[in-house]
Design an enzyme around this catalytic site. Sequence first.
Site, short mmCIF file in Angstrom:
data_model
loop_
_atom_site.label_atom_id
_atom_site.label_comp_id
_atom_site.label_asym_id
_atom_site.label_seq_id
_atom_site.Cartn_x
_atom_site.Cartn_y
_atom_site.Cartn_z
N GLU A 49 40.43 -39.66 15.88
CA GLU A 49 40.64 -38.92 14.64
C GLU A 49 39.46 -38.44 14.22
O GLU A 49 38.24 -39.17 14.24
CB GLU A 49 41.06 -40.06 13.50
CG GLU A 49 42.46 -40.40 13.72
CD GLU A 49 42.74 -41.51 12.50
OE1 GLU A 49 42.09 -41.57 11.67
OE2 GLU A 49 44.09 -42.06 12.62
N ASP A 60 39.00 -41.59 0.09
CA ASP A 60 37.81 -42.10 1.12
C ASP A 60 37.05 -42.99 0.26
O ASP A 60 36.58 -42.30 -0.98
CB ASP A 60 37.12 -41.14 1.80
CG ASP A 60 38.15 -40.41 2.94
OD1 ASP A 60 38.71 -40.88 3.62
OD2 ASP A 60 37.90 -39.13 2.93
N TYR A 175 51.03 -44.11 10.50
CA TYR A 175 49.71 -44.76 10.21
C TYR A 175 50.04 -45.48 8.79
O TYR A 175 50.22 -45.09 7.82
CB TYR A 175 48.68 -43.65 9.72
CG TYR A 175 47.10 -44.11 9.68
CD1 TYR A 175 46.83 -45.24 8.77
CD2 TYR A 175 46.29 -43.26 10.09
CE1 TYR A 175 45.53 -45.31 8.61
CE2 TYR A 175 45.01 -43.60 9.75
CZ TYR A 175 44.58 -44.90 9.27
OH TYR A 175 43.19 -45.09 8.97
#
Length: 263
Positions: A49, A60, A175
């Site tokens: 990734e 994030d 994911y």
Amino acid sequence: MTRIDDTFARLKSQGKKAFVSYIMAGDPDVATALAVMKGLPAAGVDIIELGLPFTDPMADGPTIQLAGQRALEGGMTVDATLQMVRDFRAADQKTPIVLMGYYNPIYSRGVDRFLAEAKEVGIDGLIVVDLPPEEDAELCIPAQKAGLNFIRLATPTTDAKRLPKVLQNTSGFVYYVSVTGITGSAAAQAGEVGPEVARIKRSTELPVIVGFGINTPEAARTIAGVADGCVVGSAIVKEVGAGKPAADVLAFVADLAKGAHSA
């Protein structure tokens, strides 16, 4: 069949779990990031990734935010990120690359242009965290038509009503975000993750890979043991951010990969 599909088929035939690693493009500089990227497959990484630096990375945590800032301050751009993939592909045509980031840089470039360039340099899939399924016409469906997997995130708050919508146009793998919140914020727990992975797998034949909160070989082993594999991002990015040379970062990655592959 994309490189991602081929990789999971190969791993399944070998009875192995997948180890996926995340690095930020251009962090701390292009030369170092490319050296790490080129070394990942030999360190045991099955899928890479690659983060696309962005000024407002809302999903994030501090570690990856700082990595993006370092990359941007070093002059990293979409063009430079694509070139990094092109340089990697000069010696590796096998390892899948998933570009992970946010929609704004793609939208600014133009979806059609971006997808054509991504396909040309050798990107295999996209994870775009700020585009919900309701916006599939924006990028997801065009990406699939261009031959790129579009990988969707499922989370602990993705309930039975929401899950079919999340899965409807997903390809490559799912994911599963093991913890609520931002990257690097908490440790993943196999006892909590396992039932959630099983719930998702009842609704899809796609592999389910677990990320967020995995930072040791033992954690990689236990989480991969209840899923089809695991992703490590912040822990690797932290090693890069500490100024360690590529060889040391790759040694750390190799230990994580051994953990995942021993599941």
